[in-house]
Design a protein around this motif. Structure first.
Motif, short mmCIF file in Angstrom:
data_model
loop_
_atom_site.label_atom_id
_atom_site.label_comp_id
_atom_site.label_asym_id
_atom_site.label_seq_id
_atom_site.Cartn_x
_atom_site.Cartn_y
_atom_site.Cartn_z
N LEU A 11 0.67 -1.27 -0.14
CA LEU A 11 -0.28 0.26 0.02
C LEU A 11 0.87 1.28 0.06
CD1 LEU A 11 -2.95 -0.93 2.55
CD2 LEU A 11 -3.20 -0.32 0.00
N GLY A 14 2.38 1.81 -3.33
CA GLY A 14 1.01 2.36 -4.30
C GLY A 14 1.15 1.04 -5.23
N ASP A 17 -3.85 -0.83 -4.42
CA ASP A 17 -4.90 0.31 -3.73
C ASP A 17 -5.55 -0.12 -2.73
OD1 ASP A 17 -6.48 -1.20 -5.19
OD2 ASP A 17 -7.71 0.45 -6.01
N SER A 18 -6.09 0.50 -1.56
CA SER A 18 -6.98 0.04 -0.47
C SER A 18 -8.12 -0.72 -0.83
CB SER A 18 -7.40 1.10 0.39
OG SER A 18 -8.20 2.20 -0.20
N LYS A 19 -8.92 -0.68 -1.86
CA LYS A 19 -10.15 -1.39 -2.17
C LYS A 19 -9.60 -2.79 -2.62
CE LYS A 19 -12.99 2.13 -4.12
NZ LYS A 19 -13.52 2.50 -5.28
#
Length: 177
Positions: A11, A14, A17-19
């Motif tokens: 995370l 990058g 992503d968080s989803k």
């Protein structure tokens, strides 16, 4: 929020992503709850065990089917013997024969005695007793299942000629006994 260090690093970098991280963690939790996280070896062993069980069950079913068919055939033969047996057998002539290394005796008429000796009538086993049957029916029964025919006098002379050790010797016509 990431559950492990690798997720946290991915995370921060990058790359994820968080989803996507939440989706992966939910899938992992679901797999743990439902048992989908079993190893490939366990799944393979389970599949092999099921295949072996299925094969064993099929063999048992085939054996049961074979036994059932044999019982049905035996019952059909007994029914055939009961339907086609010669009923007028009582007489004063006794015919002796061997069944299971024991000498048995039945009282029959002279005509039936002559037919048994000639091979036109056959003695068959019927449950605890014996039945007299015509030769063609006895031959059909014997082709279906052996073990029912007790006495079958075969009158074919070919069998005697083949096994006769004295066939080469000529018997004189004027021989007196």
């Amino acid at each position: 929020m990431a559950k492990n260090a690798l997720q946290a690093q991915l995370l921060k970098a990058g790359l994820v992503d968080s989803k996507k991280a939440k989706k992966i963690s939910k899938q992992a939790d679901h797999a743990k709850r439902t048992g989908d996280s079993e190893s490939i070896e366990t799944k393979k062993a389970l599949a092999d065990a099921q295949a072996k069980k299925l094969e064993k069950d099929q063999k048992l079913n085939q054996e049961k089917q074979r036994v059932l068919e044999e019982k049905m055939l035996r019952a059909n033969i007994v029914q055939m013997i009961k339907q086609h047996q010669i009923n007028d057998t009582s007489g004063e002539v006794s015919y002796q024969f061997v069944d299971h290394a024991k000498v048995k005796k039945i009282a029959i008429t002279q005509k039936l005695y002559d037919q048994i000796v000639a091979g036109h009538v056959v003695i068959a086993r019927l449950e605890d007793s014996y039945a007299l049957l015509p030769r063609p029916l006895a031959d059909r029964i014997n082709t279906k299942m052996e073990g029912f025919i007790v006495v079958s006098n075969d009158t074919s002379e070919e069998a005697f000629e083949e096994d006769d050790p004295y066939a080469a010797y000529v018997i004189p016509d004027d021989l007196m006994w």
